[in-house]
Scaffold this active site. Structure first.
Site, mmCIF file in Angstrom:
data_model
loop_
_atom_site.group_PDB
_atom_site.id
_atom_site.type_symbol
_atom_site.label_atom_id
_atom_site.label_comp_id
_atom_site.label_asym_id
_atom_site.label_seq_id
_atom_site.Cartn_x
_atom_site.Cartn_y
_atom_site.Cartn_z
ATOM 1 N N TRP A 113 0.899 -1.027 -0.052
ATOM 2 C CA TRP A 113 -0.314 -0.449 -0.367
ATOM 3 C C TRP A 113 1.263 0.855 -0.229
ATOM 4 O O TRP A 113 1.732 1.908 0.555
ATOM 5 C CB TRP A 113 -0.908 0.254 1.574
ATOM 6 N N ASN A 129 7.229 -2.970 5.977
ATOM 7 C CA ASN A 129 5.619 -2.488 6.619
ATOM 8 C C ASN A 129 5.900 -0.808 7.431
ATOM 9 O O ASN A 129 6.572 -1.190 8.733
ATOM 10 C CB ASN A 129 4.974 -3.617 7.164
ATOM 11 N N LYS A 148 -20.177 3.521 4.710
ATOM 12 C CA LYS A 148 -19.995 2.135 3.933
ATOM 13 C C LYS A 148 -20.325 2.297 2.482
ATOM 14 O O LYS A 148 -19.652 1.893 1.467
ATOM 15 C CB LYS A 148 -21.201 1.678 4.722
ATOM 16 N N GLU A 171 -17.004 3.977 0.515
ATOM 17 C CA GLU A 171 -15.565 3.731 0.468
ATOM 18 C C GLU A 171 -15.848 2.418 -0.462
ATOM 19 O O GLU A 171 -15.179 2.261 -0.818
ATOM 20 C CB GLU A 171 -15.218 3.004 2.250
ATOM 21 N N LYS A 192 -7.390 -1.983 5.471
ATOM 22 C CA LYS A 192 -7.965 -3.128 6.394
ATOM 23 C C LYS A 192 -7.501 -2.260 7.567
ATOM 24 O O LYS A 192 -7.284 -2.233 8.362
ATOM 25 C CB LYS A 192 -8.161 -4.600 6.047
HETATM 26 C C1 G6P Z 1 -10.036 1.566 8.230
HETATM 27 C C2 G6P Z 1 -10.777 0.505 7.226
HETATM 28 C C3 G6P Z 1 -12.179 0.806 8.231
HETATM 29 C C4 G6P Z 1 -11.691 0.839 10.016
HETATM 30 C C5 G6P Z 1 -10.735 1.178 10.190
HETATM 31 C C6 G6P Z 1 -9.807 1.340 11.779
HETATM 32 O O1 G6P Z 1 -10.089 2.512 7.973
HETATM 33 O O2 G6P Z 1 -10.578 0.464 6.413
HETATM 34 O O3 G6P Z 1 -13.102 -0.366 8.255
HETATM 35 O O4 G6P Z 1 -13.035 1.769 10.228
HETATM 36 O O5 G6P Z 1 -9.144 1.518 9.205
HETATM 37 O O6 G6P Z 1 -9.517 0.096 11.922
HETATM 38 P P1 G6P Z 1 -9.389 0.006 13.624
HETATM 39 O O7 G6P Z 1 -8.371 -1.712 13.242
HETATM 40 O O8 G6P Z 1 -9.147 0.561 14.184
HETATM 41 O O9 G6P Z 1 -10.693 -0.582 14.091
#
Ligand code: G6P
Length: 616
Positions: free
Chosen positions: A74, A100, A493, A496, A611
């Site tokens: 990423w 990473n 939702k 995204e 994610k």
């Molecule tokens: C990213 C994901 C979201 C998530 C957020 C926080 O933006 O795409 O789906 O809500 O991170 O992630 P966490 O693991 O801290 O809940």
């Protein structure tokens, strides 16, 4: 964010690494690469795009070696190109590296290394780190074999500012990997005659359930027969081998088309798992094993401060509503990324809580550390067992919903709402909530999985609605009280995964701006549950209708809308206030999912998102 896999064993490394990368693809998917140590060489294949592209590219190589590393990227430094994809190999051909994180002082290092004759093929900070390891490796006295390799990595990392999870190969050390972490997750799987390194358990669960979670500042030196953990300042660490409690089936699609779909339909069971064993014997309150706070300490709490990012931040807003409503304790919610720099004044009886599915979101971790630095007890609501957050928090509550793989959070979100509802109950029962109200509340929570099952039966109806609305470019989501956060979540939702511009607003606030967007081209999704405020929501709908805005209304059973007001109606079961946000999540998750599918979007891997966001 970025997925790491490493393998040392007796099997061909490339195929095991490619399988692991496929499972980690949700962490980053703009490019991928693999490097295998064989015939005295570091053989590399890398390609932009999905792991699928890499698999085709890898087929052109003759990968036979049994030691290797692989990566899904990423992008942070440098665009999405084959050259910028990992692994990177040092210009002297000695070292290969996957990374990473972000190396902040890579500019200075690059100047230094250029002066020493090292050259660069990419624009990445990672290649600089790789060459710096090669530089130290060349300087270390030869003879000590593997430890020369280990020490060169250790020395390099002492000069690094930034964050990293790395795995390194050295051309002179077949059967060995050195890996290290600082703020980026890394797990070592201990298999039968083999070791697998990965950023998360889904990449290694098909080979072993025995894992060692590396801590920040630790290095692991993997050899064909053993592994050794030490710290940056050379102290030995005794490893603790944990067992993963879920299995490979939990991380597979089964009969579903997407992980998001699977995870939406898993919610009844996920909610049951989040509640299991967490109600008192008399059935009037919640109980938690890992808060590490006495009842007396909890009774003294006069303020909550919640921090999180993304969907988890929306869960915090629901927690605010429920705790204030039922326990009458003031709650503040902050974005973790803002809290860490805002120097918020905290009062001594404030309880600090973070919510994070992954437990690896860098801003959420930083917020937790900041609160702890200031001397506050900091608790975490978290899904991934053994995550950095779970280890660093003073206590907390695991969600127990199994792996969530779809990038857009669904089952983890409703489980966070369930945990929030249980916390509200727990603190309310320590204060003014009566025994009978407590029993009623507990029964309502226990009934939530069945209500969610019932709401899920609306899927075909919602799919038909989605077909009619998939062509719009803008949408509003409107809700009030505990469903205002749901309006935010519905909009998130949709945007995204389907790339439709969407905004969430408190329904009545719509008059102060968003109403300017209303026309027949901008539909509004209204949460309109039965209750005191229902007539007010109906008035807001009338205002939209008067301006020709199409309306999708999510109502509870028994609510009666004026005829013709809503263009589409989705009915969910009537429920207790504590359960309403959970049940109301289902229609917006399904609507977003089906709209995205209708638009042909890659639901589980939406563009530019990852994610687990492990960079600032
Ligand atoms: C990213 C994901 C979201 C998530 C957020 C926080 O933006 O795409 O789906 O809500 O991170 O992630 P966490 O693991 O801290 O809940």
């Amino acid at each position: 964010m970025c997925g790491i896999v490493g393998y040392v064993g007796k099997q061909k490394a490339a195929s095991i690494i490619l399988e692991g990368l496929k499972r980690l693809e949700y962490r980053g998917y703009d490019s991928a690469g693999v490097c295998v140590l064989q015939d005295g060489q570091l053989e590399v294949a890398k390609k932009i795009g999905r792991v699928e592209n890499l698999t085709k590219e890898a087929a052109k190589h003759r990968f036979t070696g049994t030691t290797g590393i692989g990566h899904t990227r990423w992008a942070t430094h440098g665009g999405v190109t084959d050259a910028n994809a990992h692994p990177h190999v040092s210009s002297d051909g000695k070292i290969a590296l996957i990374h990473n994180g972000v190396i902040e002082n890579y500019g200075q290092m690059k100047t230094f290394l250029t002066g020493k004759g090292y050259t660069f093929k990419s624009e990445t900070d990672t290649e600089v780190l790789c060459n710096l390891i090669a530089y130290h490796y060349a300087k270390e006295s030869p003879g000590a074999g593997g430890s020369r390799f280990l020490e060169s990595v250790r020395k390099t990392l002492t000069h690094v500012e930034g964050t990293y999870g790395i795995a390194v190969l050295c051309v002179d050390c077949p059967g060995e990997i050195v890996a290290a972490r600082k703020a980026s997750p890394l797990i070592l799987g201990v298999g039968e005659g083999e070791y697998i390194l990965a950023s998360d358990a889904s990449a290694l669960i098909s080979r072993t359930q025995n894992v060692v979670y590396l801590k920040d500042g630790e290095l692991v030196h993997v050899t064909p027969t053993a592994f050794f953990i030490s710290t940056l300042d050379q102290a030995d660490v005794s490893p603790v081998v944990d067992k993963i409690t879920w299995s490979i089936q939990d991380a597979e699609l089964g009969t579903y088309s997407h992980f998001m779909e699977k995870e939406i339909f898993e919610q009844p069971v996920a909610l049951e798992n989040s509640m299991r064993g967490r109600f008192s014997e008399d059935g009037s309150t919640a109980q938690f094993g890992g808060l590490n706070l006495t009842a007396a300490e909890l009774r003294q709490i006069d303020r909550f401060l919640f921090c999180a990012c993304g969907t988890a931040w929306h869960a915090c807003l629901v927690a605010e509503h429920l705790i204030e409503r039922f326990a009458r304790i003031p709650v503040e919610v902050d974005y973790a990324s803002e809290f860490r720099y805002r120097n918020t004044p905290l009062h001594s009886n404030t309880l600090f809580l973070v919510i994070s599915q992954s437990g690896e979101t860098i801003d959420t971790l930083a917020a937790l550390r900041e609160a702890k630095r200031k001397g506050y007890k900091a608790l975490a609501i978290n899904n991934v067992v053994g995550s950095t957050l779970a280890r660093e928090a003073d206590g907390g509550i695991y969600q127990h919903v199994g792996p969530e793989i779809g990038v857009a959070s669904t089952k983890a979100f409703t489980s966070q709402l369930m945990v929030a509802a249980m916390i509200a109950l727990y603190v309310a029962r320590m204060r003014d909530m009566s025994f009978s109200d407590g029993v009623q509340y507990v029964n309502a929570l226990k009934g939530a999985p069945d209500l969610v099952r019932k709401a899920l039966l609306q899927a075909p109806h919602i799919r038909a609605i989605a077909k009619r609305y998939a062509g719009y470019s803008d949408m509003l989501f409107l809700g009030r009280l505990s469903l205002f956060p749901l309006a935010l979540e519905g909009a998130l939702k949709l945007k995204e995964i389907s790339y439709i511009h969407a905004e969430g607003y408190p329904a009545a606030e719509m008059k102060h701006g968003p109403i300017a967007l209303i026309s027949e081209k901008c539909p509004s999704v209204f949460f309109a549950p039965n209750g005191e405020i229902f007539p007010k929501i109906v008035s807001s709908m009338q205002e939209i209708k008067a301006r020709k805005g199409p309306i999708i209304a999510i109502i509870t059973e028994g609510a009666e809308l004026p005829p013709g007001l809503a263009d589409e109606v989705i009915t969910i079961p009537e429920c207790h206030e504590a359960v309403l946000p959970i049940v109301s999540s289902i229609p917006v998750q399904l609507l977003s999912y089906y709209i995205a599918v209708e638009r042909g979007c890659d639901v589980d891997k939406p563009r530019n998102l990852a994610k687990s966001v492990t960079v600032e």
